[in-house]
Design an enzyme around this catalytic site. Structure first.
Site, PDB file in Angstrom:
ATOM      1  N   ILE A  92       0.834  -1.207   0.000  1.00 68.26           N
ATOM      2  CA  ILE A  92       0.000   0.000   0.000  1.00 68.26           C
ATOM      3  C   ILE A  92       0.870   1.259   0.000  1.00 68.26           C
ATOM      4  O   ILE A  92       1.831   1.358   0.755  1.00 68.26           O
ATOM      5  CB  ILE A  92      -0.918   0.016   1.252  1.00 68.26           C
ATOM      6  CG1 ILE A  92      -1.787  -1.254   1.301  1.00 68.26           C
ATOM      7  CG2 ILE A  92      -1.789   1.271   1.277  1.00 68.26           C
ATOM      8  CD1 ILE A  92      -2.783  -1.394   0.190  1.00 68.26           C
ATOM      9  N   ASN A 107      -0.121   2.746 -12.574  1.00 67.77           N
ATOM     10  CA  ASN A 107      -0.248   1.345 -12.170  1.00 67.77           C
ATOM     11  C   ASN A 107      -0.851   0.524 -13.317  1.00 67.77           C
ATOM     12  O   ASN A 107      -1.613   1.034 -14.124  1.00 67.77           O
ATOM     13  CB  ASN A 107      -1.162   1.239 -10.938  1.00 67.77           C
ATOM     14  CG  ASN A 107      -1.289  -0.195 -10.443  1.00 67.77           C
ATOM     15  OD1 ASN A 107      -0.292  -0.905 -10.301  1.00 67.77           O
ATOM     16  ND2 ASN A 107      -2.506  -0.641 -10.184  1.00 67.77           N
ATOM     17  N   HIS A 109      -3.140  -2.953 -14.065  1.00 71.34           N
ATOM     18  CA  HIS A 109      -4.037  -3.901 -13.396  1.00 71.34           C
ATOM     19  C   HIS A 109      -4.540  -4.922 -14.423  1.00 71.34           C
ATOM     20  O   HIS A 109      -4.918  -4.540 -15.535  1.00 71.34           O
ATOM     21  CB  HIS A 109      -5.218  -3.156 -12.766  1.00 71.34           C
ATOM     22  CG  HIS A 109      -6.129  -4.045 -11.994  1.00 71.34           C
ATOM     23  ND1 HIS A 109      -5.814  -4.522 -10.735  1.00 71.34           N
ATOM     24  CD2 HIS A 109      -7.337  -4.580 -12.304  1.00 71.34           C
ATOM     25  CE1 HIS A 109      -6.792  -5.295 -10.306  1.00 71.34           C
ATOM     26  NE2 HIS A 109      -7.728  -5.351 -11.241  1.00 71.34           N
TER      27      HIS A 109
END
Length: 205
Positions: A92, A107, A109
């Site tokens: 995190i 990011n 995903h």
């Protein structure tokens, strides 16, 4: 030339895809450092092979998640990192981290957000959920990181067909191929100054 910092936790295949595109001259950026929260992450070896500085930072040495994140910020700052790329990073980010690099954290995903994303949705779990739900399409998403989990503005997405006889492994392999195209592409656009965040949307100039 944009200074890039890459955070990893595993084998680093997405890291490799970025390194390859930089070496081909397709990205006007350079990776200044690769940081892992896992000592045995093969991505650290990939980085060293590419002549990139590789650091393992042990979370256990810090009293809190915030202090651990502060150490990462310190290492990125030392190297004047302008773009942070999460390439399979399973930890995190603190509010302080996200605030410092607002609009500069990308990011990847392994699904088409907003499907199969959020807390606890990472790695093989995502592909298992896709298969269990019986959807016909999945894919990959590159997005900017905000305070939520997989909730930031979407940069690029590409679909992958789910086949009748797919297993977690076979689906993962095909989605990974798409990830390896999308992540370097998003980084290229960022380095060229072609991404503009407008509310929840990203406009490609």
């Amino acid at each position: 030339m944009i200074n890039i910092g890459v955070l990893i936790s595993g084998s680093g295949t997405n890291l490799q895809s970025i390194v390859d595109e930089i070496e081909k001259g397709k990205i006007s950026g350079r990776i200044r450092v690769v940081i892992s929260n896992r000592k045995d992450a093969y991505g650290l070896i990939r980085a060293k092979k590419a002549g990139i500085e590789a650091l393992y930072i042990d979370k256990k040495k810090f009293d809190s998640e915030e202090e651990f994140n502060r150490k990462i910020i310190e290492e990125l700052s030392k190297r004047e990192v302008e773009l942070v790329v999460l390439a399979g990073y399973l930890s995190i980010l603190s509010e302080e981290f996200i605030e410092k690099y607002k609009g500069r954290i990308i990011n990847i995903h392994p699904s088409l957000i907003p499907s199969f994303c959020g807390k606890g949705c990472y790695g093989d779990r995502v592909h298992r959920m896709v298969l269990d739900r019986g959807v016909k399409l999945t894919g990959a998403t590159v997005h900017f990181v905000d305070e939520g989990t997989d909730t930031g503005p979407i940069i690029l997405q590409r679909a992958v067909e789910v086949k009748e006889d797919d297993t977690v492994e076979s689906l993962k392999e095909r989605v990974l191929k798409v990830e390896h195209q999308l992540l370097p592409e998003a980084i290229r656009l960022f380095c060229e100054g072609r991404l503009a965040i407008e509310g929840r949307k990203v406009r490609i100039k």
